[in-house]
Scaffold this active site. Structure first.
Site, mmCIF file in Angstrom:
data_model
loop_
_atom_site.group_PDB
_atom_site.id
_atom_site.type_symbol
_atom_site.label_atom_id
_atom_site.label_comp_id
_atom_site.label_asym_id
_atom_site.label_seq_id
_atom_site.Cartn_x
_atom_site.Cartn_y
_atom_site.Cartn_z
ATOM 1 N N HIS A 137 0.844 -1.209 0.000
ATOM 2 C CA HIS A 137 0.000 0.000 0.000
ATOM 3 C C HIS A 137 0.877 1.256 0.000
ATOM 4 O O HIS A 137 1.749 1.405 0.833
ATOM 5 C CB HIS A 137 -0.921 0.007 1.224
ATOM 6 C CG HIS A 137 -2.109 -0.884 1.065
ATOM 7 N ND1 HIS A 137 -3.294 -0.675 1.733
ATOM 8 C CD2 HIS A 137 -2.306 -1.975 0.287
ATOM 9 C CE1 HIS A 137 -4.167 -1.614 1.376
ATOM 10 N NE2 HIS A 137 -3.582 -2.415 0.512
ATOM 11 N N LYS A 152 1.209 -0.452 15.132
ATOM 12 C CA LYS A 152 2.607 -0.567 15.559
ATOM 13 C C LYS A 152 2.936 -1.804 16.398
ATOM 14 O O LYS A 152 4.103 -2.144 16.574
ATOM 15 C CB LYS A 152 3.015 0.698 16.353
ATOM 16 C CG LYS A 152 3.198 1.924 15.499
ATOM 17 C CD LYS A 152 4.479 1.838 14.682
ATOM 18 C CE LYS A 152 4.498 2.786 13.518
ATOM 19 N NZ LYS A 152 4.318 2.175 12.207
ATOM 20 N N TYR A 200 4.335 6.166 10.258
ATOM 21 C CA TYR A 200 3.464 5.051 9.857
ATOM 22 C C TYR A 200 4.235 3.980 9.088
ATOM 23 O O TYR A 200 4.030 2.791 9.307
ATOM 24 C CB TYR A 200 2.289 5.574 9.017
ATOM 25 C CG TYR A 200 1.179 4.564 8.869
ATOM 26 C CD1 TYR A 200 0.200 4.417 9.853
ATOM 27 C CD2 TYR A 200 1.105 3.737 7.750
ATOM 28 C CE1 TYR A 200 -0.810 3.480 9.734
ATOM 29 C CE2 TYR A 200 0.089 2.796 7.611
ATOM 30 C CZ TYR A 200 -0.864 2.672 8.611
ATOM 31 O OH TYR A 200 -1.861 1.729 8.485
ATOM 32 N N TYR A 215 -8.978 5.230 8.014
ATOM 33 C CA TYR A 215 -9.131 5.460 9.451
ATOM 34 C C TYR A 215 -10.113 6.612 9.582
ATOM 35 O O TYR A 215 -9.871 7.688 9.021
ATOM 36 C CB TYR A 215 -7.812 5.898 10.081
ATOM 37 C CG TYR A 215 -6.737 4.825 10.167
ATOM 38 C CD1 TYR A 215 -6.575 4.073 11.327
ATOM 39 C CD2 TYR A 215 -5.858 4.594 9.117
ATOM 40 C CE1 TYR A 215 -5.572 3.112 11.439
ATOM 41 C CE2 TYR A 215 -4.849 3.637 9.219
ATOM 42 C CZ TYR A 215 -4.718 2.897 10.379
ATOM 43 O OH TYR A 215 -3.729 1.955 10.478
HETATM 44 P P1 RFL Z 1 1.359 -12.483 21.369
HETATM 45 O O1 RFL Z 1 0.923 -12.503 19.951
HETATM 46 O O2 RFL Z 1 0.395 -12.114 22.416
HETATM 47 O O3 RFL Z 1 1.985 -13.910 21.685
HETATM 48 C C1 RFL Z 1 2.348 -14.320 22.995
HETATM 49 C C2 RFL Z 1 2.223 -15.821 23.102
HETATM 50 O O4 RFL Z 1 2.644 -16.241 24.406
HETATM 51 C C3 RFL Z 1 1.744 -17.232 24.882
HETATM 52 N N1 RFL Z 1 1.773 -17.258 26.349
HETATM 53 C C4 RFL Z 1 2.435 -18.197 27.064
HETATM 54 N N2 RFL Z 1 3.146 -19.228 26.679
HETATM 55 C C5 RFL Z 1 3.689 -20.003 27.652
HETATM 56 N N3 RFL Z 1 3.521 -19.764 28.975
HETATM 57 C C6 RFL Z 1 2.796 -18.729 29.411
HETATM 58 N N4 RFL Z 1 2.627 -18.488 30.701
HETATM 59 C C7 RFL Z 1 2.219 -17.881 28.431
HETATM 60 N N5 RFL Z 1 1.450 -16.755 28.486
HETATM 61 C C8 RFL Z 1 1.193 -16.401 27.232
HETATM 62 C C9 RFL Z 1 0.385 -16.788 24.313
HETATM 63 O O5 RFL Z 1 -0.524 -17.874 24.267
HETATM 64 C C10 RFL Z 1 0.792 -16.295 22.938
HETATM 65 O O6 RFL Z 1 0.739 -17.302 21.952
HETATM 66 O O7 RFL Z 1 2.606 -11.501 21.565
HETATM 67 P P2 RFL Z 1 3.808 -11.161 20.535
HETATM 68 O O8 RFL Z 1 4.372 -12.431 19.932
HETATM 69 O O9 RFL Z 1 4.715 -10.258 21.266
HETATM 70 O O10 RFL Z 1 3.127 -10.394 19.324
HETATM 71 C C11 RFL Z 1 2.565 -9.125 19.506
HETATM 72 C C12 RFL Z 1 1.394 -8.902 18.544
HETATM 73 O O11 RFL Z 1 0.524 -10.008 18.669
HETATM 74 C C13 RFL Z 1 0.640 -7.600 18.814
HETATM 75 O O12 RFL Z 1 1.528 -6.559 19.135
HETATM 76 C C14 RFL Z 1 -0.206 -7.141 17.603
HETATM 77 O O13 RFL Z 1 -1.203 -8.067 17.304
HETATM 78 C C15 RFL Z 1 -0.841 -5.772 17.848
HETATM 79 N N6 RFL Z 1 -1.726 -5.329 16.755
HETATM 80 C C16 RFL Z 1 -1.204 -4.773 15.596
HETATM 81 N N7 RFL Z 1 0.126 -4.656 15.426
HETATM 82 C C17 RFL Z 1 0.643 -4.159 14.252
HETATM 83 O O14 RFL Z 1 1.875 -4.045 14.134
HETATM 84 N N8 RFL Z 1 -0.168 -3.798 13.183
HETATM 85 C C18 RFL Z 1 -1.519 -3.909 13.264
HETATM 86 O O15 RFL Z 1 -2.188 -3.636 12.279
HETATM 87 C C19 RFL Z 1 -2.095 -4.379 14.518
HETATM 88 N N9 RFL Z 1 -3.417 -4.512 14.657
HETATM 89 C C20 RFL Z 1 -3.109 -5.468 16.888
HETATM 90 C C21 RFL Z 1 -3.946 -5.044 15.807
HETATM 91 C C22 RFL Z 1 -3.685 -6.022 18.030
HETATM 92 C C23 RFL Z 1 -5.050 -6.137 18.135
HETATM 93 N N10 RFL Z 1 -5.563 -6.701 19.330
HETATM 94 C C24 RFL Z 1 -6.493 -7.734 19.343
HETATM 95 C C25 RFL Z 1 -4.934 -6.375 20.595
HETATM 96 C C26 RFL Z 1 -5.307 -5.154 15.901
HETATM 97 C C27 RFL Z 1 -5.874 -5.659 17.077
HETATM 98 C C28 RFL Z 1 -7.376 -5.703 17.136
HETATM 99 C C1 PHB Z 2 -5.956 -4.686 10.719
HETATM 100 O O1 PHB Z 2 -6.030 -4.883 9.503
HETATM 101 O O2 PHB Z 2 -6.311 -5.540 11.546
HETATM 102 C C2 PHB Z 2 -5.424 -3.402 11.213
HETATM 103 C C3 PHB Z 2 -4.917 -2.479 10.312
HETATM 104 C C4 PHB Z 2 -4.431 -1.261 10.767
HETATM 105 C C5 PHB Z 2 -4.456 -0.984 12.115
HETATM 106 C C6 PHB Z 2 -4.960 -1.903 13.023
HETATM 107 C C7 PHB Z 2 -5.442 -3.108 12.580
HETATM 108 O O3 PHB Z 2 -3.988 0.226 12.553
#
Ligand code: RFL
Ligand code: PHB
Length: 391
Positions: A72, A297, A385, A201
């Site tokens: 994008h 992020k 971004y 957004y």
């Molecule tokens: P995770 O993905 O939470 O993985 C951690 C893992 O550890 C396990 N765990 C354990 N394992 C063993 N023993 C224990 N005691 C444990 N406790 C926990 C868990 O089961 C899990 O599998 O962390 P990690 O790897 O640091 O990754 C981080 C990302 O997942 C997170 O930052 C992103 O998803 C955030 N996020 C976004 N980030 C972006 O860069 N771009 C995006 O567009 C974006 N969109 C989002 C998002 C997060 C969202 N939510 C749901 C918070 C959109 C949403 C809606």
């Molecule tokens: C997504 O596609 O899930 C998404 C994209 C951009 C964001 C957050 C989530 O800032």
């Protein structure tokens, strides 16, 4: 059992670290509390910075990302009925982002791990990190009722916000900074074509919305909702109607709706733990910090932590130098705080805060108008971004 690095958590942070260490001849075991399918079922991030894409390339897991990821060049910000395009490519001298779901990144890393025959323990219960402030750390866990212990040189706490690693550190050895936002995001995934090719957004009187996607046939939409709300209160129809009423009219008319594949509510939080190193245990990714998803992020900061940490460990084993591990926390935190600032700023610009006064609303609207009128301001947004370069 003995390994060089015990990695707690098989999310993107833990799996990416495991892959980069493997590529550099360092032995690691990944210990995960859930099943692999559960980890893959969590619908989260969608946007990757160029530097994150480059790291996945370096890890040798970018084949599908390169063929299926959507590059994008820009995105839109809508404020009420006004639309502003942020031309990322033009404003950053050619940089772009890639839309590729976190689920797919995780799947690619899991596949690479099993192809290489590397050990991942799923369904580990009662995981404990022991003696991490000595030169002989251990990880204990239960599997099928049996207790196992792994001896290691280092523990990588990649276990997310609710993990065991950060929670094991005494309160007086860690400082936590936090801001909780008074709303959540309700997300819906559907096999429908995205409302337009680029992300939108939006800030509307009823609250924030985001139109994102996973492919040309799969959409991901979010709307701001109350923290106390529950997905069961939201039928698909109710969601689509709420989104439609927030979108500018011409886009609302183009919106294709359909059955949801997934719906969930995520709270919004800014959080940083300092430091990120405790003797021979490191925190990386969501274990050490959380950003509201508004700036896309979270996953990208997780990747940059892993870049710093993997290089530090490679230096430790290859050059017998502790310089990298000694600087990990400070270097990672410098980039994390910039991501925190940006995500906070995007969140403040785009959400309706229940406590806002008339003055706050005027300032927010003026922030948008300033952005729309100033290429300098747009450049600042675009630079953040697409992802800040490494120092
Ligand atoms: P995770 O993905 O939470 O993985 C951690 C893992 O550890 C396990 N765990 C354990 N394992 C063993 N023993 C224990 N005691 C444990 N406790 C926990 C868990 O089961 C899990 O599998 O962390 P990690 O790897 O640091 O990754 C981080 C990302 O997942 C997170 O930052 C992103 O998803 C955030 N996020 C976004 N980030 C972006 O860069 N771009 C995006 O567009 C974006 N969109 C989002 C998002 C997060 C969202 N939510 C749901 C918070 C959109 C949403 C809606
Ligand atoms: C997504 O596609 O899930 C998404 C994209 C951009 C964001 C957050 C989530 O800032």
């Amino acid at each position: 059992m003995r390994t060089q690095v015990a990695i707690i958590g098989a999310g993107p942070s833990g799996l990416l670290l495991g892959q980069l260490l493997y590529k550099n001849g360092i032995d690691a075991v990944v210990i995960e509390r859930q099943t692999g399918d559960y980890v893959l079922g969590r619908i989260r991030a969608g946007v990757l910075e160029q530097v994150a894409v480059e790291l996945l390339e370096e890890a040798g897991v970018s084949k599908r990302l390169k063929s299926e990821g959507l590059v994008h060049d820009g995105f839109d910000i809508a404020y009420d009925s006004d639309l502003l395009r942020i031309d990322l490519k033009k404003l950053t001298n050619g940089k772009t982002v890639t839309v590729y779901g976190q689920t797919e990144v995780t799947r690619d890393l899991m596949d690479a791990r099993s192809e290489a025959g590397l050990k991942t323990v799923y369904c580990a219960q009662d995981v404990e990190v022991i003696d991490y402030d000595t030169s002989n750390p251990k990880v204990k866990y239960k599997l099928n009722g049996q207790v196992h212990e792994i001896e290691c040189d280092f523990i990588a706490g990649c276990d997310g916000f609710h993990g065991v690693c950060r929670a094991s550190v005494p309160k007086n050895a860690i400082k936590e900074y936090e801001r909780v936002y008074p709303f959540g995001w309700l997300g819906l995934l559907s096999d429908t074509p995205p409302v337009q090719e680029e992300l939108i957004y939006g800030n509307h009187a009823d609250g924030f919305y985001l139109c994102s996607m996973r492919s040309s046939q799969r959409s991901r939409y979010y709307i701001q909702c109350a923290l106390s709300d529950h997905v069961d209160n939201w039928s698909d129809d109710k969601f689509w109607n709420a989104l439609k009423s927030r979108l500018p009219q011409n886009l609302a008319e183009q919106l294709v709706t359909g059955a949801s594949l997934e719906k969930s509510i995520a709270p919004l939080r800014s959080f940083v733990a300092e430091p990120l190193r405790f003797g021979r245990m490191f925190l990386a990714g969501d274990a050490g910090h959380i950003v509201p998803p508004t700036g896309a992020k979270g996953l990208n900061l997780a990747a940059s932590d892993i870049r710093y940490l993997s290089r530090a460990l490679i230096e430790f084993y290859g050059e017998k130098s502790e310089a990298g591990i000694n600087h990990y926390s400070q270097k990672a935190l410098a980039r994390i705080w910039k991501g925190e600032r940006f995500s906070w700023w995007m969140s403040m610009l785009l959400h309706r805060f229940p406590e806002n006064t008339g003055f706050d609303n005027k300032i927010q609207r003026t922030e948008f108008e300033y952005l729309a009128s100033s290429e300098h301001a747009q450049r600042v947004l675009a630079e953040n971004y697409v992802g800040l370069s490494y120092t």
